[in-house]
Scaffold this active site. Structure first.
Site, PDB file in Angstrom:
ATOM      1  N   TYR A 159       8.692 -10.056  -2.689  1.00  0.00           N
ATOM      2  CA  TYR A 159       7.586  -9.104  -2.781  1.00  0.00           C
ATOM      3  C   TYR A 159       8.005  -7.747  -2.220  1.00  0.00           C
ATOM      4  O   TYR A 159       7.454  -6.719  -2.585  1.00  0.00           O
ATOM      5  CB  TYR A 159       6.355  -9.652  -2.047  1.00  0.00           C
ATOM      6  CG  TYR A 159       5.063  -8.984  -2.452  1.00  0.00           C
ATOM      7  CD1 TYR A 159       4.659  -8.960  -3.793  1.00  0.00           C
ATOM      8  CD2 TYR A 159       4.237  -8.383  -1.515  1.00  0.00           C
ATOM      9  CE1 TYR A 159       3.471  -8.354  -4.175  1.00  0.00           C
ATOM     10  CE2 TYR A 159       3.039  -7.783  -1.879  1.00  0.00           C
ATOM     11  CZ  TYR A 159       2.665  -7.768  -3.214  1.00  0.00           C
ATOM     12  OH  TYR A 159       1.488  -7.154  -3.586  1.00  0.00           O
ATOM     13  N   LYS A 166       0.803  -3.004   0.572  1.00  0.00           N
ATOM     14  CA  LYS A 166      -0.486  -3.707   0.569  1.00  0.00           C
ATOM     15  C   LYS A 166      -1.052  -3.830   1.986  1.00  0.00           C
ATOM     16  O   LYS A 166      -2.281  -3.846   2.166  1.00  0.00           O
ATOM     17  CB  LYS A 166      -0.333  -5.088  -0.067  1.00  0.00           C
ATOM     18  CG  LYS A 166      -0.089  -5.056  -1.570  1.00  0.00           C
ATOM     19  CD  LYS A 166      -1.293  -4.529  -2.348  1.00  0.00           C
ATOM     20  CE  LYS A 166      -1.117  -4.754  -3.844  1.00  0.00           C
ATOM     21  NZ  LYS A 166      -2.262  -4.244  -4.632  1.00  0.00           N
TER      22      LYS A 166
END
Length: 258
Positions: A159, A166
């Site tokens: 990720y 995020k």
């Protein structure tokens, strides 16, 4: 029969992030519409319009407008159209994120400044802009919902830089909730489990991420876009009027596992 607290009849909202019928934003829009909401829908550019416009027609969207948050003036044009058409706004669903592939696929320590800035600009700062533009239209309160992911909280293999991005988004949600709460404006992040969307396909070894989610989640399954939409519809509804600043996980329980 729809319960009065969860009914969205009379509510008007903006959906940002529909790319195709597999998009999380489309699942949210579909459920919000089914609960009675009237929608404005955006598409990224002329290339995306042929994929989004038929979905907007299915949703009977009152407004269908182009929106690339990196293009100066486009976001303001969307909110000007909403002001002219409706004169108010009850909710915004922010479901956009972007990172150049070379930075997304590399280590965080190797991320370029330009890649980091673009990822933050599209994925996080655009929520601040939408909140600022929505504030004067939410005269009687409203709700902003942004889409996050578990990689904001824990390290998720592959990720990469989107984890810090995020995390910034979730922190932004909390600060916006604090600043706008006195005006009756609520702000939330929804954190779905991995979904086979076009955006997710850019993550390296995404199939392994899917398999791990199914194996480790207490429900041993993936969630779907309608389940994410149902959570979004709840947050927008009056039933959630006492909630703000939260990150709600829609991931079949994956996030509770050690």
């Amino acid at each position: 029969m729809t319960h009065p607290l969860t009914s969205l009849s009379g509510k008007k909202g903006l959906i940002v992030g529909i790319a195709n019928r597999h998009s999380i934003a489309y699942g949210c829009a579909r459920v919000l519409k089914a609960q009675g909401a009237e929608l404005a829908v955006t598409y990224l550019n002329a290339k995306a319009e042929p994929f989004v416009r038929p979905l907007a027609d299915e949703l009977d969207a009152s407004l269908v407008l182009p929106l690339d948050v990196e293009k100066p003036g486009e976001l303001e044009t969307v909110f000007d159209a909403i002001r002219e058409q409706w004169g108010r706004l009850d909710f915004v669903v922010h479901s956009i994120a972007y990172c150049p592939l070379e930075d997304l696929h590399g280590r965080v320590v190797d991320c370029s400044l330009e890649g980091f800035q673009q990822a933050m600009r599209v994925s996080c700062y655009s929520l601040i802009e939408m909140a600022r533009l929505a504030e004067p239209l939410m005269k009687d309160g409203g709700t902003l919902v942004a889409m996050s992911y578990y990689g904001a909280e824990k390290v998720v293999e592959n990720y990469n830089i989107m984890g810090p991005v995020k995390a910034a988004l979730e922190s932004t949600v909390r600060y916006l909730a604090h600043e706008l709460g006195s005006q009756g404006i609520r702000v939330h992040a929804v954190s779905p489990g991995p979904l086979k969307t076009r955006a997710a396909s850019g993550i390296a070894h995404f199939d392994a991420l899917i398999d791990a989610a199914i194996e480790r989640a207490p429900q041993n399954r993936l969630v779907d876009i309608d389940e994410v939409g149902a959570t979004c519809a709840f947050l927008v509804s009056d039933a959630a009027r006492a909630l703000t600043g939260d990150t709600l996980y829609v991931d079949a329980g994956f996030h509770i596992m050690g």
